[in-house]
Design an enzyme around this catalytic site. Structure first.
Site, PDB file in Angstrom:
ATOM      1  N   GLU A  16      41.473  38.603  37.673  1.00 30.32           N
ATOM      2  CA  GLU A  16      40.480  38.108  36.471  1.00 30.32           C
ATOM      3  C   GLU A  16      40.564  38.874  35.306  1.00 30.32           C
ATOM      4  O   GLU A  16      40.197  38.223  34.254  1.00 30.32           O
ATOM      5  CB  GLU A  16      39.204  38.267  37.466  1.00 30.32           C
ATOM      6  CG  GLU A  16      38.891  39.732  37.860  1.00 30.32           C
ATOM      7  CD  GLU A  16      39.254  40.396  39.100  1.00 30.32           C
ATOM      8  OE1 GLU A  16      38.304  41.061  39.679  1.00 30.32           O
ATOM      9  OE2 GLU A  16      40.415  40.118  39.437  1.00 30.32           O
ATOM     10  N   CYS A  65      36.136  43.818  41.755  1.00 32.27           N
ATOM     11  CA  CYS A  65      35.612  45.279  41.697  1.00 32.27           C
ATOM     12  C   CYS A  65      34.466  45.285  40.641  1.00 32.27           C
ATOM     13  O   CYS A  65      34.228  44.560  39.798  1.00 32.27           O
ATOM     14  CB  CYS A  65      36.713  46.075  41.421  1.00 32.27           C
ATOM     15  SG  CYS A  65      37.408  46.109  39.555  1.00 32.27           S
TER      16      CYS A  65
END
Length: 147
Positions: free
Chosen positions: A76, A102
């Site tokens: 990402e 995360c």
């Protein structure tokens, strides 16, 4: 996606984009885990990414002990960074991920203006999801992709 569409049609698009993110993950050189990302706005893919080392570095994500090197970029983050170097905007976009983000990447997602997250597998630490939920990002998990 910024335009409203019927739930069944939205689900078909979500499945299709997740299938593409899964294929994109296969481009990663990482041995421990391959993750793919697509950023979609107004039904147009505006960016993509997979986890790997920064440009100019060897395509080896793990050290001799099998531990991921600290400088490996998440899928990402790579997709968001690609947008930064383009004429596109991720404001109001949807991020498709093969694994939930995360906590560090969740901050990037929020700051990039992404308003919807669709992911497959849950990451071991759910702090990123909790942060995005608090930030008002719509979160959808689809564990089984319809082919």
């Amino acid at each position: 996606m910024s335009t409203m569409m019927p739930a069944a049609k939205q689900r078909r698009y979500d499945n299709a984009y997740l299938r593409m993110a899964r294929e994109w993950a296969k481009l990663s050189y990482c041995r421990r885990r391959q993750v793919g990302a697509l950023i979609v706005r107004d039904r147009m893919i505006i960016s993509d990414g997979y986890n790997g080392t920064p440009s100019g570095f060897e395509n080896v994500c793990e050290d001799e002990a099998g531990t991921t090197k600290w400088y490996v970029l998440h899928a990402e983050a790579n997709a968001i960074l690609k947008i930064a170097g383009s004429t596109h905007s991720s404001q109001g976009a949807t991020l498709y991920l093969t694994m939930s983000p995360c906590k560090d990447c969740s901050k990037l997602i929020h700051q990039a203006g992404i308003k919807r997250l669709v992911y497959m597998q849950r990451y071991k630490d759910d702090q990123g999801l909790l942060f995005l939920e608090k930030a008002g990002v719509e979160i959808v998990q689809i564990t089984e992709i319809e082919e």
